[in-house]
Design an enzyme around this catalytic site. Structure first.
Site, PDB file in Angstrom:
ATOM      1  CG  HIS A   1      -1.839   2.779   9.259  1.00 23.24           C
ATOM      2  ND1 HIS A   1      -2.957   3.310   8.647  1.00 23.24           N
ATOM      3  CD2 HIS A   1      -1.904   1.443   9.061  1.00 23.24           C
ATOM      4  CE1 HIS A   1      -3.671   2.330   8.110  1.00 23.24           C
ATOM      5  NE2 HIS A   1      -3.052   1.187   8.340  1.00 23.24           N
TER       6      HIS A   1
ATOM      7  CG  HIS B   1      -4.082 -10.471   3.541  1.00 25.62           C
ATOM      8  ND1 HIS B   1      -5.361 -10.952   3.600  1.00 25.62           N
ATOM      9  CD2 HIS B   1      -4.189  -9.168   3.210  1.00 25.62           C
ATOM     10  CE1 HIS B   1      -6.195  -9.983   3.306  1.00 25.62           C
ATOM     11  NE2 HIS B   1      -5.511  -8.898   3.059  1.00 25.62           N
TER      12      HIS B   1
ATOM     13  CG  HIS C   1      -1.840  -1.161   1.278  1.00 28.66           C
ATOM     14  ND1 HIS C   1      -3.095  -1.113   0.725  1.00 28.66           N
ATOM     15  CD2 HIS C   1      -1.699  -2.420   1.767  1.00 28.66           C
ATOM     16  CE1 HIS C   1      -3.699  -2.282   0.884  1.00 28.66           C
ATOM     17  NE2 HIS C   1      -2.873  -3.099   1.512  1.00 28.66           N
TER      18      HIS C   1
ATOM     19  CG  ASP D   1      -1.381  -6.312   3.868  1.00 27.28           C
ATOM     20  OD1 ASP D   1      -1.590  -5.276   3.218  1.00 27.28           O
ATOM     21  OD2 ASP D   1      -2.232  -6.813   4.634  1.00 27.28           O
TER      22      ASP D   1
ATOM     23  CG  ASP E   1      -5.904  -5.584  -0.046  1.00 26.25           C
ATOM     24  OD1 ASP E   1      -6.360  -6.468   0.691  1.00 26.25           O
ATOM     25  OD2 ASP E   1      -4.947  -4.856   0.267  1.00 26.25           O
TER      26      ASP E   1
ATOM     27  CG  HIS F   1      -9.333  -8.151   2.310  1.00 23.74           C
ATOM     28  ND1 HIS F   1      -8.402  -7.465   3.042  1.00 23.74           N
ATOM     29  CD2 HIS F   1     -10.363  -8.394   3.156  1.00 23.74           C
ATOM     30  CE1 HIS F   1      -8.849  -7.316   4.285  1.00 23.74           C
ATOM     31  NE2 HIS F   1     -10.040  -7.874   4.383  1.00 23.74           N
TER      32      HIS F   1
ATOM     33  CG  ASN G   1      -6.585  -0.013   0.120  1.00 19.86           C
ATOM     34  OD1 ASN G   1      -5.505   0.125  -0.461  1.00 19.86           O
ATOM     35  ND2 ASN G   1      -6.677  -0.419   1.369  1.00 19.86           N
TER      36      ASN G   1
ATOM     37  CG  ASN H   1      -8.586  -7.211   8.404  1.00 23.49           C
ATOM     38  OD1 ASN H   1      -8.721  -8.386   8.742  1.00 23.49           O
ATOM     39  ND2 ASN H   1      -9.506  -6.568   7.713  1.00 23.49           N
TER      40      ASN H   1
END
Lengths: 455, 321
Positions: A332, A255, A85, A328, A175, A202, A117, A301
């Site tokens: 953040h 995942h 991401h 993954d 995802d 996902h 996403n 997650n």
């Protein structure tokens, strides 16, 4: 790295053009499972391609080539991560293509696939075009971009998958969210016959996982946290494998976290469903016991599960039920993690530590072989049509030079990623990437790593 | 002991010491002047992100009986309402140099986090569905006074275990003091894995209740339920309500309050002589005084304070030596 593109079609992987690598790597242990090579060799890269592989001491450095004395180190094909991401567009304060690919390069990756996403999500050719353009100026490692399966990731209407594919979507995924409706997923799988591109899923049944923040089990019972049962993942995998078989479609399951999921995939593969899947370094090395600390760095997650689940993932990796390792990588901002566990954002970064974590926790104790680890870390692109890189004459240079004895503390020297939310922060790991060549260009050199010039 | 974050990290010695201290405060409570000067001049912040009557009032009164200055903050009407993060709120409150912060929050682990952000002692007054250690300690205190010891007693905790932080803390505290605990409730309200994780017995009906020395009924937590865990309160009451028919004459009854009359408890048992509910509230005050006392007067609490004018401050750059 080069990617096979359709006739007159787009390239799936994009990065910033730069000087092609001219480098002679001397005396490293060269390990390439696909070339059946595990020996001490000199490897010469000329104009971004592997030009020559010879006995140690036998290859002459051409003029103006960089010479790297790599005795005692390992040179492997660089890694491919099918699941990262990069938060572009919309959350550039957490990661962008420049910092994300820097993290990838520092982890030994030569290609990564960015999820869609974002904000807005990559559900139109316009947004896809904008991120692909950015990669041409910002990405030091080739990046492929998936587009969404459904508009706005709302799970109702399909995106213009055919147009998105022509505009360079390497595959499709919502995802971050499951595709809740079997009817919608079935339409997407049918439409794949026109649009092409694997659909990455996902897997989580929101009816079962809703409000869950960690694995449902003994630890969640004691902590009073709402659990996500393993069956919320495995039942969706079973559903989607059945749909893929019925529609003869290709899917990639993201995942995996639970034993029941590995067993579903094994059954599906035996039934000749066209399915591949991935597991993350954190699910392969950590369990829900970590959450006892209520440290939000262990919130992701799918959640960390039990030791039994972890063992099943390792066994799946060994036997090939699990095709590849995917980080993954989910950056953040600190303020999203410096809150009570239940409020914290889900996700951990992973690109910079993935190899070192798996080397330290799985290879050094003898749980899996180095050869297997390299195999599983390099073939993450295959489901998306990107063959695993090789170290062989004539191949584009995609390789990672790794000091297998180098000990380092995660996070002690900061991160290349813009976000610090590594669940391995503070751990001392063994094995460090010293140099990465990605897409024929030198993408990373460890700061402390001395280089020489020919001459 | 610097913080009280949960029963999980308490030793039996620490618990016994707190309970003994509470006994001495019970003696103070019988005097005409119930106030002691122990914490004079010290500031205690009470920060409640969830509604509470007995916990907040008894902590506040406990602090006042010890002569501390108390600042009470409720989430409603504070900066929290304006979107301030917990971390920023704690930084603000820490500027007042409090000796202790008492916190209740709807999320598990909130008190643990706060302990990492402040020099003050942190007391967990309830964190989500996780722990409520002062409640468990006051329950142990109440039982110890009545029974002398919990060693070998059989305690049934009945009701909504899933949503109950009291159940988790009590389960651990009763176990710590040597009691045998049975959890009883509808299968949908017993968390998966709790028996394996804690060694407690789990049962789904009241058939074996006669073995219990103590019946600890839990509150049905409608406010934590966003969906239906039991078909109806009527069916719940029919199966799990403690009434005079089910409660034997030698069994003791406890409840953390507030009671849903007619749901988990029948009115007649609440007011019976077997009920310890009022004594639990009384114990709350002295146990919370003991907690504040133990955390704030422990030997490691003496903190020398070096201000900017203190003698050993290093010289600043450009300052004449």
């Amino acid at each position: 790295m080069t990617a096979p593109a359709p006739q007159n079609g787009p390239s799936w992987l994009l990065h910033r053009p730069g000087d092609p690598a001219q480098v002679l790597i001397r005396g490293a242990r060269v390990l390439d499972p696909r070339s059946d090579l595990d020996a001490t060799r000199d490897v010469l890269v000329r104009a971004g391609e592997v030009a020559e592989i010879g006995e140690s001491g036998s290859v002459e450095a051409p003029e103006r080539a960089e010479v790297v004395e790599a005795e005692g180190m390992m040179l492997a094909p660089a890694f491919v991560d099918p699941h990262v991401h990069f938060r572009v567009p919309g959350h550039e304060h957490e990661e962008d293509l420049e910092t994300g690919t820097r993290a990838a390069a520092a982890g030994g990756y030569c290609a990564v696939i960015a999820m869609a996403n974002t904000e807005p999500p990559v559900d139109s050719a316009a947004v896809l075009g904008s991120v692909r353009d950015k990669a041409l100026t910002e990405a030091s490692v080739p990046v492929g971009f998936v587009a969404n399966v459904t508009q706005g990731m709302a799970g109702r209407e399909l995106t213009e998958m055919a147009e998105l594919r022509e505009a360079g979507a390497i595959g499709f995924s919502d995802d971050g969210l499951p595709i809740r409706s079997a009817r919608v997923l079935r339409r997407a799988l049918q439409y794949q016959r026109l649009a092409g591109g694997v659909i990455a899923l996902h897997e989580e049944d929101p009816e079962l996982s809703a409000a869950g923040v960690m694995h449902e089990g003994e630890v969640s019972a004691v902590l009073g946290l709402t659990g996500v049962p393993a069956v919320s993942e495995s039942t969706m995998i079973a559903r989607d494998c059945s749909l893929a078989l019925y529609e003869r479609a290709r899917i990639h399951i993201q995942h995996l976290s639970a034993r029941a999921s590995v067993e579903e995939i094994a059954r599906a593969k035996a039934a000749e469903v066209q399915v591949t899947c991935e597991a993350s370094p954190h699910h392969l090395t950590l369990t829900d016991e970590e959450v006892r600390s209520l440290d939000s760095r262990f919130k992701m997650n799918p959640p960390l599960r039990t030791e039994d689940d972890r063992q099943a993932l390792i066994e799946g990796l060994r036997e090939g039920t699990i095709d590849c390792v995917a980080t993954d990588h989910a950056p953040h901002a600190p303020e999203e993690k410096e809150v009570p566990f239940e409020q914290a954002a889900m996700g951990v970064t992973g690109l910079e530590q993935a190899f070192a974590v798996l080397h330290t926790d799985l290879v050094l104790p003898g749980v899996i072989s180095m050869e297997l680890l390299v195999r599983r870390m390099t073939q993450g692109g295959e489901s998306f049509g990107i063959p695993a890189p090789r170290i062989a004459p004539g191949e584009p240079a995609n390789m990672a030079l790794i000091d297998l004895e180098h000990e380092w503390e995660v996070g002690a020297g900061g991160y290349e990623s813009r976000s610090p939310n590594s669940c391995f922060a503070g751990r001392t790991l063994t094995g460090r990437v010293m140099m990465t060549v990605a897409g024929g260009q030198v993408a990373f050199r460890q700061r402390s790593f001395a280089i020489g010039a020919a001459g | 002991m610097k913080h009280l974050l949960g029963v999980e990290n308490l030793t039996r010695e620490q618990a016994e010491r707190l309970l003994d201290r509470a006994e001495s405060f019970a003696e103070v409570g019988r005097r005409d002047i119930k106030k002691v000067p122990t914490l004079r001049g010290r500031t205690i912040v009470s920060l409640f992100y969830e509604s509470s009557t007995r916990t907040s009032s008894s902590f506040e009164l406990a602090a006042k009986r010890l002569s501390a200055d108390v600042v009470s903050i409720k989430a409603a009407g504070s900066a929290v309402d304006k979107g301030e993060s917990l971390k920023d709120t704690i930084a603000t409150l820490t500027a007042y140099d409090p000796a202790a912060i008492i916190i209740r929050a709807p999320q598990a682990g909130a008190a643990h986090l706060v302990a990492g952000w402040t020099d003050a002692s942190v007391i967990n007054a309830g964190d989500g569905k996780h722990e409520h250690p002062s409640q468990a300690l006051l329950d142990v205190f109440t039982l110890r006074r009545r029974l002398g010891s919990l060693e070998g007693t059989r305690i049934w905790i009945v009701g909504d275990v899933l949503h109950s932080r009291v159940a988790r803390s009590c389960l651990m505290a009763f176990g710590l003091m040597g009691a045998h605990v049975t959890l009883c409730g509808p299968p949908t309200l017993i968390p998966r894995g709790i028996a394996e994780a804690t060694g407690a017995n789990v049962t789904y009906d009241l058939d074996g209740l006669a073995e219990a020395d103590v019946v600890y009924a839990l509150r049905m937590q409608h406010e934590r339920m966003s969906e239906s865990f039991v078909p109806s309160l009527r069916e719940y009451a029919a199966r799990y309500q403690i009434d005079s028919r089910r409660l034997g004459p030698r069994q003791l009854l406890m409840h953390p309050g507030p009671v849903n009359r007619g749901v988990e408890l029948a009115p007649e048992v609440i007011d019976s002589s077997q009920s310890l509910i009022t004594e639990q509230v009384e114990s709350g005050l002295v146990v919370r005084m003991a907690i504040l006392y133990e955390l704030l007067t422990g030997s490691d609490r003496a903190r020398p304070k070096g201000g900017p004018m203190s003698a050993d401050a290093p010289p600043r750059i450009g300052q004449p030596a």
